[in-house]
Scaffold this motif. Structure first.
Motif, PDB file in Angstrom:
ATOM      1  N   THR A 297       0.829  -1.207   0.000  1.00 30.84           N
ATOM      2  CA  THR A 297       0.000   0.000   0.000  1.00 30.84           C
ATOM      3  C   THR A 297       0.862   1.255   0.000  1.00 30.84           C
ATOM      4  OG1 THR A 297      -1.739  -1.190   1.202  1.00 30.84           O
ATOM      5  CG2 THR A 297      -1.829   1.214   1.222  1.00 30.84           C
ATOM      6  N   GLN A 298       1.916   1.244   0.823  1.00 30.44           N
ATOM      7  CA  GLN A 298       2.820   2.394   0.851  1.00 30.44           C
ATOM      8  C   GLN A 298       3.497   2.608  -0.495  1.00 30.44           C
ATOM      9  OE1 GLN A 298       5.491   1.591   4.107  1.00 30.44           O
ATOM     10  NE2 GLN A 298       4.046   2.303   5.676  1.00 30.44           N
ATOM     11  N   GLN A 299       3.893   1.516  -1.126  1.00 33.58           N
ATOM     12  CA  GLN A 299       4.530   1.631  -2.433  1.00 33.58           C
ATOM     13  C   GLN A 299       3.551   2.194  -3.460  1.00 33.58           C
ATOM     14  OE1 GLN A 299       6.092  -2.048  -3.909  1.00 33.58           O
ATOM     15  NE2 GLN A 299       6.979  -1.145  -5.741  1.00 33.58           N
ATOM     16  N   GLN A 300       2.307   1.706  -3.408  1.00 37.06           N
ATOM     17  CA  GLN A 300       1.297   2.218  -4.337  1.00 37.06           C
ATOM     18  C   GLN A 300       1.022   3.695  -4.078  1.00 37.06           C
ATOM     19  OE1 GLN A 300      -1.973  -0.457  -3.620  1.00 37.06           O
ATOM     20  NE2 GLN A 300      -1.249  -1.966  -5.115  1.00 37.06           N
ATOM     21  N   ASN A 301       0.966   4.078  -2.792  1.00 37.68           N
ATOM     22  CA  ASN A 301       0.750   5.494  -2.467  1.00 37.68           C
ATOM     23  C   ASN A 301       1.911   6.350  -2.956  1.00 37.68           C
ATOM     24  OD1 ASN A 301      -1.665   4.883  -1.222  1.00 37.68           O
ATOM     25  ND2 ASN A 301      -0.786   4.789   0.843  1.00 37.68           N
ATOM     26  N   ALA A 302       3.139   5.821  -2.801  1.00 33.83           N
ATOM     27  CA  ALA A 302       4.310   6.570  -3.275  1.00 33.83           C
ATOM     28  C   ALA A 302       4.267   6.742  -4.788  1.00 33.83           C
ATOM     29  CB  ALA A 302       5.595   5.857  -2.853  1.00 33.83           C
ATOM     30  N   GLU A 303       3.867   5.671  -5.478  1.00 32.56           N
ATOM     31  CA  GLU A 303       3.766   5.760  -6.935  1.00 32.56           C
ATOM     32  C   GLU A 303       2.684   6.754  -7.357  1.00 32.56           C
ATOM     33  OE1 GLU A 303       3.086   1.786  -8.167  1.00 32.56           O
ATOM     34  OE2 GLU A 303       5.171   1.133  -7.877  1.00 32.56           O
ATOM     35  N   MET A 304       1.545   6.722  -6.645  1.00 31.21           N
ATOM     36  CA  MET A 304       0.475   7.658  -6.966  1.00 31.21           C
ATOM     37  C   MET A 304       0.906   9.093  -6.672  1.00 31.21           C
ATOM     38  SD  MET A 304      -2.847   5.565  -5.562  1.00 31.21           S
ATOM     39  CE  MET A 304      -3.962   6.915  -5.970  1.00 31.21           C
ATOM     40  N   ARG A 305       1.655   9.266  -5.559  1.00 25.69           N
ATOM     41  CA  ARG A 305       2.143  10.606  -5.224  1.00 25.69           C
ATOM     42  C   ARG A 305       3.134  11.100  -6.279  1.00 25.69           C
ATOM     43  NH1 ARG A 305       2.986   9.590  -0.483  1.00 25.69           N
ATOM     44  NH2 ARG A 305       5.189   8.978  -0.536  1.00 25.69           N
ATOM     45  N   ALA A 306       3.989  10.180  -6.735  1.00 30.62           N
ATOM     46  CA  ALA A 306       4.944  10.565  -7.776  1.00 30.62           C
ATOM     47  C   ALA A 306       4.222  10.953  -9.061  1.00 30.62           C
ATOM     48  CB  ALA A 306       5.911   9.406  -8.030  1.00 30.62           C
ATOM     49  N   LEU A 307       3.172  10.182  -9.402  1.00 32.61           N
ATOM     50  CA  LEU A 307       2.394  10.513 -10.588  1.00 32.61           C
ATOM     51  C   LEU A 307       1.696  11.855 -10.434  1.00 32.61           C
ATOM     52  CD1 LEU A 307       0.783   7.038 -11.434  1.00 32.61           C
ATOM     53  CD2 LEU A 307       2.541   8.243 -12.742  1.00 32.61           C
ATOM     54  N   GLU A 309       2.704  14.343  -8.505  1.00 33.99           N
ATOM     55  CA  GLU A 309       3.717  15.399  -8.601  1.00 33.99           C
ATOM     56  C   GLU A 309       4.125  15.634 -10.053  1.00 33.99           C
ATOM     57  OE1 GLU A 309       6.817  14.090  -6.073  1.00 33.99           O
ATOM     58  OE2 GLU A 309       5.769  14.592  -4.196  1.00 33.99           O
ATOM     59  N   ALA A 310       4.272  14.535 -10.783  1.00 36.31           N
ATOM     60  CA  ALA A 310       4.623  14.684 -12.193  1.00 36.31           C
ATOM     61  C   ALA A 310       3.524  15.410 -12.956  1.00 36.31           C
ATOM     62  CB  ALA A 310       4.877  13.308 -12.813  1.00 36.31           C
ATOM     63  N   GLY A 311       2.252  15.066 -12.603  1.00 34.41           N
ATOM     64  CA  GLY A 311       1.129  15.752 -13.252  1.00 34.41           C
ATOM     65  C   GLY A 311       1.082  17.227 -12.895  1.00 34.41           C
ATOM     66  N   PHE A 312       1.402  17.541 -11.612  1.00 36.49           N
ATOM     67  CA  PHE A 312       1.421  18.943 -11.188  1.00 36.49           C
ATOM     68  C   PHE A 312       2.501  19.723 -11.928  1.00 36.49           C
ATOM     69  CE2 PHE A 312       3.081  22.242  -8.354  1.00 36.49           C
ATOM     70  CZ  PHE A 312       1.940  23.002  -8.158  1.00 36.49           C
ATOM     71  N   GLU A 313       3.698  19.118 -12.009  1.00 39.03           N
ATOM     72  CA  GLU A 313       4.789  19.800 -12.728  1.00 39.03           C
ATOM     73  C   GLU A 313       4.433  19.989 -14.194  1.00 39.03           C
ATOM     74  OE1 GLU A 313       8.215  17.441 -12.077  1.00 39.03           O
ATOM     75  OE2 GLU A 313       8.408  17.961  -9.942  1.00 39.03           O
ATOM     76  N   GLN A 314       3.812  18.970 -14.755  1.00 39.00           N
ATOM     77  CA  GLN A 314       3.407  19.083 -16.161  1.00 39.00           C
ATOM     78  C   GLN A 314       2.360  20.186 -16.327  1.00 39.00           C
ATOM     79  OE1 GLN A 314       1.691  15.536 -17.746  1.00 39.00           O
ATOM     80  NE2 GLN A 314       1.987  16.136 -19.865  1.00 39.00           N
ATOM     81  N   ASN A 315       1.452  20.287 -15.367  1.00 35.14           N
ATOM     82  CA  ASN A 315       0.427  21.324 -15.418  1.00 35.14           C
ATOM     83  C   ASN A 315       1.039  22.718 -15.323  1.00 35.14           C
ATOM     84  OD1 ASN A 315      -2.343  22.180 -15.477  1.00 35.14           O
ATOM     85  ND2 ASN A 315      -2.182  22.581 -13.271  1.00 35.14           N
ATOM     86  N   GLU A 316       2.074  22.839 -14.458  1.00 35.00           N
ATOM     87  CA  GLU A 316       2.747  24.128 -14.340  1.00 35.00           C
ATOM     88  C   GLU A 316       3.422  24.514 -15.653  1.00 35.00           C
ATOM     89  OE1 GLU A 316       2.776  26.286 -11.673  1.00 35.00           O
ATOM     90  OE2 GLU A 316       1.184  24.942 -11.015  1.00 35.00           O
ATOM     91  N   GLU A 317       4.025  23.557 -16.306  1.00 36.77           N
ATOM     92  CA  GLU A 317       4.657  23.839 -17.591  1.00 36.77           C
ATOM     93  C   GLU A 317       3.624  24.249 -18.634  1.00 36.77           C
ATOM     94  OE1 GLU A 317       7.855  24.007 -18.244  1.00 36.77           O
ATOM     95  OE2 GLU A 317       8.308  23.558 -16.137  1.00 36.77           O
ATOM     96  N   VAL A 318       2.482  23.558 -18.606  1.00 37.70           N
ATOM     97  CA  VAL A 318       1.406  23.905 -19.561  1.00 37.70           C
ATOM     98  C   VAL A 318       0.929  25.336 -19.317  1.00 37.70           C
ATOM     99  CG1 VAL A 318      -0.966  23.372 -20.218  1.00 37.70           C
ATOM    100  CG2 VAL A 318       0.676  21.533 -19.922  1.00 37.70           C
TER     101      VAL A 318
END
Length: 378
Positions: A297-307, A309-318
Motif C-alpha cells: 500500500t505504501q509503495q502504491q501510495n508513493a507511486e500515486m504521489r509521484a504521478l 507530482e509529475a502531473g502537477f509539474e506538467q500542469n505548471e509547464e502547460v
C-alpha cells in the motif's frame, strides 16, 4: 460416490460375517471381490519373542500360522497402500473393527486414537520437507495395536518404519515390553520427523521476510501457500497432544511399564514443542502478510504521489506555455489586423498609426503578463 458406498457395504458384510477360530490352522478365506490376501503391498512381516526376532514370514498366511504356533510371540506387519483383500484378511485374523478397517482403507483421516476392545487404532499424519520445491509433503500412517500384534498401514509420504524396526530390534529390552513399546517408538519416529520440517519452514519464513522488505511481487503467493501448509501442519500436530495425554491418562488403568511411561512423556514434550512452533509460524505468517500488505500500500501510495507530482509539474509547464502563447498572440493579432491592406483603413494614413499599433501591442502584452504573473502562471 455410489462405488465408494458399495465398497463399504462389501467390507462391512465381510467383516461382520462369523469368523473361524483364531486357533484354527486353516488360512482365512479369500475375501469378497476376488482379491487375494497375499499382495505386493506387504513391506515387512516379522515375529518376535522376548524382544528378539524369531522369524520373517514371507506372507500373511505364514505369519498367521507361525503366530498361532508361538502364543507368547508378537507379530509386526507393515503394509503400504494395502489392498482390500489384505485388510479383510487381517481383520478376519485379528478381529479388527469394521469402522477402523474402513478408515485404514479410505485414508484421509485426521489424527486420532480409538480403542476397540483390546485393540488400539491410531491415525498419524507424517510430514517431510521437500528442499527442491520448498514445500511440505504430508502422508498418513494407521497403526493397529493388539495384545500380540502391531499392524502399520502407510499412505502417501508416511514415515519409513524400517529405521524404527531396526532401532527396536537393537533394543530388545524395550521391544520385549510388547506392542505398546512399538507404538511409542512409531509415535516418536513420526514426531522426530517433524523436526526437519520445522527447520525448513523456519528457513522459508526467514527468506520470505527478506523478500517482503525487498519488494518481491511474488512473495504474497509464497506466503499464502506456506500458510496453507501450516494449517495442514497444525491439523497433524494439534490432535497428537490430546492423543498422547489420553495415553498417559491410561497408565494406571492399563498398567503401563514405567519405562514406557517415561518414553511417552518425552514424546509428548516433543509434540507440545512442535505444536507451539507451528502455532508460532502461523502467527508469524499472518503478521508478515499484514506487513507485506502495508508495504505494498505504501509503495502504491508513493507511486500515486509521484504521478501526482509529475502531473502537477506538467500542469505548471502547460500554464507557462499557455501564458506565453497568449502574450505572443496579442501582437500577432494586432499585426494581422493592420496587415490586411484594406483601402478604407483610416489608421493606415494616420501619422500616429504606427506608434499607436506598437503601443497597443505593448499595453496588451504587459497587461496579460501582469495578470498571469499574479495568478502564478509565470
Amino acid at each position: 460416490m455410489a462405488d465408494k458406498s458399495h465398497r463399504r457395504s462389501v467390507w462391512r458384510r465381510a467383516l461382520n460375517q462369523p469368523q473361524t477360530s483364531a486357533a484354527s490352522s486353516a488360512p482365512p478365506a479369500e475375501p469378497p471381490g476376488g482379491e487375494p490376501a497375499e499382495a505386493g503391498s506387504i513391506v515387512q512381516a516379522a515375529l518376535y519373542r522376548d524382544g528378539v526376532r524369531v522369524s520373517s514370514p514371507a506372507g500373511l498366511t505364514d505369519t498367521y500360522r507361525e503366530l498361532r504356533e508361538q502364543p507368547s510371540g508378537m507379530a509386526w506387519i507393515g503394509l503400504a497402500r494395502p489392498t482390500e483383500g489384505e485388510l479383510l484378511s487381517l481383520a478376519a485374523e485379528f478381529g479388527l473393527h469394521p469402522l477402523a478397517v474402513e478408515d485404514a482403507m479410505e485414508a484421509h483421516q485426521r489424527p486420532k486414537l480409538e480403542r476397540y476392545g483390546d485393540t488400539l487404532f491410531v491415525v498419524l499424519r507424517a510430514a517431510r520437507y521437500l528442499d527442491a520445491p520448498e514445500e511440505v509433503d504430508f502422508g498418513e500412517l494407521h497403526v493397529f495395536v493388539g495384545p500380540d500384534f502391531v499392524l502399520t498401514v502407510r499412505h502417501g509420504a508416511a514415515t519409513d518404519l524400517s529405521a524404527v524396526r531396526t532401532r527396536m530390534e537393537d533394543s530388545p529390552e524395550l521391544l520385549k515390553l510388547g506392542p505398546e513399546a512399538v507404538l511409542y517408538a512409531i509415535l516418536d519416529a513420526v514426531v522426530d520427523g517433524y523436526a526437519p520440517v520445522v527447520a525448513g519452514v523456519q528457513n522459508d519464513i526467514d527468506e520470505i521476510e527478506t523478500e517482503v522488505f525487498r519488494g518481491d511481487p511474488a512473495v504474497s503467493r509464497r506466503i499464502y501457500e506456506l500458510s496453507r501448509e501450516m494449517v495442514e501442519f497444525q491439523r497433524a500436530t494439534r490432535p497428537l497432544v490430546g492423543m498422547l495425554h489420553a495415553l498417559m491418562a491410561g497408565f494406571a488403568k492399563y498398567e503401563t511399564e514405567e519405562e514406557l511411561q517415561r518414553y511417552l512423556r518425552d514424546v509428548a514434550d516433543h509434540v507440545t514443542h512442535t505444536s507451539e512452533r507451528v502455532d508460532g509460524f502461523r502467527q508469524a505468517l499472518t503478521e508478515i502478510l499484514t506487513v507485506n500488505a502495508t508495504l505494498v500500500t505504501q509503495q502504491q501510495n508513493a507511486e500515486m504521489r509521484a504521478l501526482a507530482e509529475a502531473g502537477f509539474e506538467q500542469n505548471e509547464e502547460v500554464k507557462k506555455i499557455s501564458s506565453w502563447a497568449a502574450i505572443l498572440f496579442a501582437p500577432t493579432l494586432v499585426g494581422t489586423i493592420y496587415g490586411m491592406n484594406f483601402a478604407n483603413m483610416p489608421e493606415l494614413h494616420w501619422v500616429f498609426g504606427y506608434p499607436f499599433a506598437i503601443g497597443l501591442m505593448g499595453i496588451v502584452c504587459t497587461t496579460l503578463y501582469v495578470i498571469f504573473k499574479r495568478r502564478d502562471w509565470l
